[in-house]
Structures are given as structure tokens and as C-alpha cells.
Design an enzyme around this catalytic site. Sequence first.
Site, PDB file in Angstrom:
ATOM      1  N   GLN A  42       2.968  11.636 -13.143  1.00  0.00           N
ATOM      2  CA  GLN A  42       2.368  10.506 -14.285  1.00  0.00           C
ATOM      3  C   GLN A  42       2.308  11.206 -15.546  1.00  0.00           C
ATOM      4  O   GLN A  42       2.006  10.148 -16.536  1.00  0.00           O
ATOM      5  CB  GLN A  42       1.190  10.260 -13.717  1.00  0.00           C
ATOM      6  CG  GLN A  42       1.064   9.253 -12.247  1.00  0.00           C
ATOM      7  CD  GLN A  42       1.184  10.209 -11.153  1.00  0.00           C
ATOM      8  OE1 GLN A  42       1.156  11.496 -11.062  1.00  0.00           O
ATOM      9  NE2 GLN A  42       0.994   9.280  -9.935  1.00  0.00           N
ATOM     10  N   HIS A 126       6.135   8.576   7.406  1.00  0.00           N
ATOM     11  CA  HIS A 126       5.133   7.571   6.818  1.00  0.00           C
ATOM     12  C   HIS A 126       5.818   6.441   7.460  1.00  0.00           C
ATOM     13  O   HIS A 126       6.822   5.844   7.064  1.00  0.00           O
ATOM     14  CB  HIS A 126       5.126   7.296   5.379  1.00  0.00           C
ATOM     15  CG  HIS A 126       4.757   8.524   4.630  1.00  0.00           C
ATOM     16  ND1 HIS A 126       4.369   8.674   3.301  1.00  0.00           N
ATOM     17  CD2 HIS A 126       4.180   9.703   5.077  1.00  0.00           C
ATOM     18  CE1 HIS A 126       3.997   9.703   2.813  1.00  0.00           C
ATOM     19  NE2 HIS A 126       3.707  10.572   3.944  1.00  0.00           N
ATOM     20  N   TYR A 157      -3.835  -1.198   1.599  1.00  0.00           N
ATOM     21  CA  TYR A 157      -5.272  -0.819   1.518  1.00  0.00           C
ATOM     22  C   TYR A 157      -5.698  -2.439   1.343  1.00  0.00           C
ATOM     23  O   TYR A 157      -6.786  -2.496   0.314  1.00  0.00           O
ATOM     24  CB  TYR A 157      -5.433  -0.110   0.252  1.00  0.00           C
ATOM     25  CG  TYR A 157      -5.124   1.360   0.666  1.00  0.00           C
ATOM     26  CD1 TYR A 157      -5.693   2.123   1.553  1.00  0.00           C
ATOM     27  CD2 TYR A 157      -3.841   1.789   0.224  1.00  0.00           C
ATOM     28  CE1 TYR A 157      -5.434   3.264   1.903  1.00  0.00           C
ATOM     29  CE2 TYR A 157      -3.364   3.144   0.305  1.00  0.00           C
ATOM     30  CZ  TYR A 157      -4.102   3.991   1.230  1.00  0.00           C
ATOM     31  OH  TYR A 157      -3.639   5.009   1.604  1.00  0.00           O
ATOM     32  N   ASP A 205      -4.031   8.016   6.077  1.00  0.00           N
ATOM     33  CA  ASP A 205      -4.476   8.440   4.726  1.00  0.00           C
ATOM     34  C   ASP A 205      -5.252   7.629   3.980  1.00  0.00           C
ATOM     35  O   ASP A 205      -4.860   6.329   3.817  1.00  0.00           O
ATOM     36  CB  ASP A 205      -3.048   8.749   3.698  1.00  0.00           C
ATOM     37  CG  ASP A 205      -3.420   9.297   2.267  1.00  0.00           C
ATOM     38  OD1 ASP A 205      -4.573   9.672   2.113  1.00  0.00           O
ATOM     39  OD2 ASP A 205      -2.415   9.553   1.714  1.00  0.00           O
ATOM     40  N   HIS A 207      -6.476   7.891   1.138  1.00  0.00           N
ATOM     41  CA  HIS A 207      -6.633   7.883  -0.096  1.00  0.00           C
ATOM     42  C   HIS A 207      -7.677   7.502  -1.163  1.00  0.00           C
ATOM     43  O   HIS A 207      -7.461   6.707  -2.124  1.00  0.00           O
ATOM     44  CB  HIS A 207      -5.419   7.108  -0.541  1.00  0.00           C
ATOM     45  CG  HIS A 207      -4.192   7.262  -1.648  1.00  0.00           C
ATOM     46  ND1 HIS A 207      -4.486   7.357  -2.861  1.00  0.00           N
ATOM     47  CD2 HIS A 207      -2.817   7.934  -1.387  1.00  0.00           C
ATOM     48  CE1 HIS A 207      -3.301   7.883  -3.329  1.00  0.00           C
ATOM     49  NE2 HIS A 207      -2.521   8.319  -2.358  1.00  0.00           N
ATOM     50  N   GLU A 231      -6.687  11.643   6.313  1.00  0.00           N
ATOM     51  CA  GLU A 231      -6.169  12.576   5.054  1.00  0.00           C
ATOM     52  C   GLU A 231      -7.213  11.886   3.984  1.00  0.00           C
ATOM     53  O   GLU A 231      -7.319  10.519   3.881  1.00  0.00           O
ATOM     54  CB  GLU A 231      -4.908  12.264   4.801  1.00  0.00           C
ATOM     55  CG  GLU A 231      -4.535  12.910   3.508  1.00  0.00           C
ATOM     56  CD  GLU A 231      -3.106  12.464   3.099  1.00  0.00           C
ATOM     57  OE1 GLU A 231      -2.227  12.247   4.308  1.00  0.00           O
ATOM     58  OE2 GLU A 231      -2.467  12.633   2.131  1.00  0.00           O
ATOM     59  N   GLU A 257      -5.033  17.005  -1.904  1.00  0.00           N
ATOM     60  CA  GLU A 257      -3.779  16.814  -2.740  1.00  0.00           C
ATOM     61  C   GLU A 257      -4.075  16.864  -4.399  1.00  0.00           C
ATOM     62  O   GLU A 257      -3.424  17.264  -5.040  1.00  0.00           O
ATOM     63  CB  GLU A 257      -2.996  15.882  -2.307  1.00  0.00           C
ATOM     64  CG  GLU A 257      -3.636  14.408  -2.448  1.00  0.00           C
ATOM     65  CD  GLU A 257      -2.706  13.447  -1.675  1.00  0.00           C
ATOM     66  OE1 GLU A 257      -2.701  13.481  -0.660  1.00  0.00           O
ATOM     67  OE2 GLU A 257      -2.437  12.402  -2.365  1.00  0.00           O
ATOM     68  N   ARG A 278      -4.475  20.427   2.205  1.00  0.00           N
ATOM     69  CA  ARG A 278      -3.151  20.085   1.916  1.00  0.00           C
ATOM     70  C   ARG A 278      -3.178  19.827   0.601  1.00  0.00           C
ATOM     71  O   ARG A 278      -2.730  18.694  -0.028  1.00  0.00           O
ATOM     72  CB  ARG A 278      -2.978  18.548   2.580  1.00  0.00           C
ATOM     73  CG  ARG A 278      -4.216  17.735   2.746  1.00  0.00           C
ATOM     74  CD  ARG A 278      -3.959  16.436   3.315  1.00  0.00           C
ATOM     75  NE  ARG A 278      -2.927  15.591   2.643  1.00  0.00           N
ATOM     76  CZ  ARG A 278      -1.567  15.672   2.945  1.00  0.00           C
ATOM     77  NH1 ARG A 278      -1.262  16.246   3.834  1.00  0.00           N
ATOM     78  NH2 ARG A 278      -0.732  15.070   2.085  1.00  0.00           N
ATOM     79  N   HIS A 307       0.970  19.051   0.615  1.00  0.00           N
ATOM     80  CA  HIS A 307       1.385  17.587   0.138  1.00  0.00           C
ATOM     81  C   HIS A 307       2.745  17.591   0.025  1.00  0.00           C
ATOM     82  O   HIS A 307       3.536  18.399  -0.822  1.00  0.00           O
ATOM     83  CB  HIS A 307       0.470  17.371  -1.120  1.00  0.00           C
ATOM     84  CG  HIS A 307       0.653  16.063  -1.615  1.00  0.00           C
ATOM     85  ND1 HIS A 307       0.748  15.632  -3.081  1.00  0.00           N
ATOM     86  CD2 HIS A 307       0.492  14.724  -0.999  1.00  0.00           C
ATOM     87  CE1 HIS A 307       0.838  14.303  -3.166  1.00  0.00           C
ATOM     88  NE2 HIS A 307       0.651  13.879  -1.952  1.00  0.00           N
ATOM     89  N   GLU A 334       4.285  17.412   5.411  1.00  0.00           N
ATOM     90  CA  GLU A 334       4.227  15.809   4.746  1.00  0.00           C
ATOM     91  C   GLU A 334       5.809  15.870   4.459  1.00  0.00           C
ATOM     92  O   GLU A 334       6.027  16.774   3.466  1.00  0.00           O
ATOM     93  CB  GLU A 334       3.324  15.383   4.015  1.00  0.00           C
ATOM     94  CG  GLU A 334       3.492  13.925   3.493  1.00  0.00           C
ATOM     95  CD  GLU A 334       2.648  13.739   2.398  1.00  0.00           C
ATOM     96  OE1 GLU A 334       2.159  14.536   1.828  1.00  0.00           O
ATOM     97  OE2 GLU A 334       2.373  12.240   2.680  1.00  0.00           O
TER      98      GLU A 334
HETATM   99 MG    MG Z   1      -2.138  11.629   0.380  1.00  0.00          MG
END
Ligand code: MG
Length: 399
Positions: A42, A126, A157, A205, A207, A231, A257, A278, A307, A334
Site C-alpha cells: 500500500q 484460502h 465479512y 481469519d 481480519h 487468525e 501480521e 504469524r 504471513h 500460508e
Molecule cells: Mg490475515
Amino acid sequence: MPITIRDVRAVLTAPAGINLVVVKVETSEPGLFGLGCATFTQRAKAVVTAVAEYLRPLFVGRDAARIEDLWQTGMVHAYWRNGPVLNNALSGVDMALWDIKGKLAGMPLCDLLGGRCREAATVYRHADGREPAAVVERVRDFMAQGYRHVRVQCGGYGGQAARPAAPVGSPPGAYYDPGAYTRTVLRAFEAVREAVGDGVELLHDVHERLAPIEAVRFACDLERFRLFFLEDPLAPEDIGWFGPMRQRTATPLAMGELFNHPLEWTPLITGRLVDFVRMHLSQMGGITPARKVAAMAELHGIRTAWHGPGDVSPVGHAANLHLDLALHNFGVQEWSGFPAPLAEVFPGCPEVRQGYMYPNDRPGLGIDLDEALAGRFPPVSGVDQWTQARLPDGTAARP
Ligand code: MG
């Protein structure tokens, strides 16, 4: 005569549509160089600038053998430290120096780090879908390919229905709905366990999408599905909730992460509040700090699960893998796949067969960068959309 650092450069490339930053450290020995991952996707250009404007002048001319000293010097040289841009930049140099060390020793890095504890690293994939039935299909696909660990995600989500509920005039964004999210995921786990039974390890996850008390309840609700781990159930800002969560649930917890400061992971390890660390290797500063954290985790009965998404370069994946092989307390790795152009830009990518990731037998990280080909995949620009998360009522939220 010591071998010295002749040049430090950052290469920005996006072969799979994700900006990757790779650092190349060249030495006074003709043809001897190392590669390191410095991907903070990013803010990729900020990392490139940090490498070119600050680390290159600091490190050129120094003894390439002194990894620990260079890491310590690089970490404090800006005086202000432990931020993601500078940690990623330093990681690029750190991994490259370990790569060089392995090449000089004539050993794959895992041998230099003490030797293999296993022939290959268990990886997880995933499985995602809009509906539980689609997730079941993806889990079955991965099992058919030999994977024994699969991450289950469903319904984005709860984001698919949340946008229409926002007040008139709400700004655009990646809307999601915590309540819809947890209900959908519980239905997905029910469907997956019903369809494939107990012969596969399942992960999930969060998140950091839930309020802490919602996350505690969710971890309890998931207990009956016997997860391998849950996670990021909490945001880094909420790590004080790990104690209460731990008291309430036997769902194994994984975290790390987003961490880039030692004070984030240390209390979780010494308090035995998580089961897996992780971290994103480049975000924490590279292989040098990762080895120390792994050793600390081992002493507390905690395993590693570095990660490994698409915004880790194949160089970073190779670094993950060599640690996975050399660490006794490795848990799982992962992995999000190496789509065709990636493997061509980075010759020597680790290979995955039947759910295991294997290294090649080349010295160091064992991976190269075809710079001419990398140049044909220019960086992606624009403003990220998915990180502009919002709750159903339009409130800005963590992604
Ligand atoms: Mg993650």
C-alpha cells in the site's frame, strides 16, 4: 579483504497486479548479490525512496558479512524506529544479506540456520465463496490437490448486503456487517464439516473486523468446529483482550501480521496468550528479528505461521520457507499461489506438491529476479478501495 556492499537498489514490479518491492544488494565480489523482500504494497513507493535515499548511503562500502551489526545500525539510524516503511526497507537489505551469506557458504539458507527439521513445509490455502455451498466446493478442490489445511472464508465479512443499509449521503467505501459476517461464517463451517468431516484442518481469519466482545463470543461459537487456528481475532490496538478471550475459549489463536514493534508480540508470547505467531517477515524487519521471535516463541510452546499472502514477493515466500524448515516450532505456512508471470519474473520459486512447499537446492534463498522481465510489469497506481472499510451505518472502520 572483506566483501563489501557495492550497491543497494529497490525494484518495484507488479507481475500479478500487486505491487511488490524487492531489494537487491550487490557486493564487491563480481556476480555476488542477494535479494530481499521489502513489500509494503500500500506504500510501495515510500519504501523504494527509503531504500534509495537512506539505506543505500548508509550501507554502501560496509562489510556484507556483518548482518546483525548492520541490522541493529539500520534499525536505529533514523532515530525514530519500528514503523512499517523503514522496517520493510531494512528487511529488504537483511534478507539480501542472509541470501549472500548462504551463497558464500554454498548452503541453502535453512542449512545455514541449523539444518532442516523437515523436508518440506505444510501450507494452507484460502477457500472463499459467497455462499457456504461454494466454500464447500473450494475446500473439496484443495483436499483433492493434497492440501490438509484450508482457510474457510464466506461472504466477504458480511459486506454483500450492508451497503444499502447506510444512511443517505454516506461516503463510498468497502462496507461490511459484523453481525452478518459471523452468522454466515458459522453456517459455512457447519456446511464444510458436514460435507468433508474431520479429516482436514480448518482455519479462519477474522481480519480484526469485530469489536473485542463480539470476537470473544465468535471464538467460543467456533469451538465446536475444532479450528487449527483463528487468525487476527483482535486488532493490535485491542491486544489487552487476549487474556479474557483465552480464559473463555479453547479455539487456538494466531496473531501478528500487522505487528512491527517488539512490544506488540512480546506480551502475547510471554503470557502464552496465542498459539501461533504469524508476523509478516518484511513488516517486522526481516529474517534477523524473525529468528529471535521464533526462538522466544519456542520457549513458550508457541508455533510459527508466517504471513504468506499475495503481497509477499516470492523472495519473501522463500525466506518464510527457509525459516519453516529450520525452526523446530514451525506450525503451518500460508500460501496464496504463484500465478504464471510471478514464477517467470522470479526464477527458482519454491514448489508446492500435495500440500507441501519444497525448497530448491540452490544456496541462499535459492531465488532470482529477472529484472528485464520485471520491468515489463510496471507498478499499479491509484487509491486502494478495500482498505476504505466502513460499518453498515457509514462509520469508518479497520480493514
Ligand atoms: Mg490475515
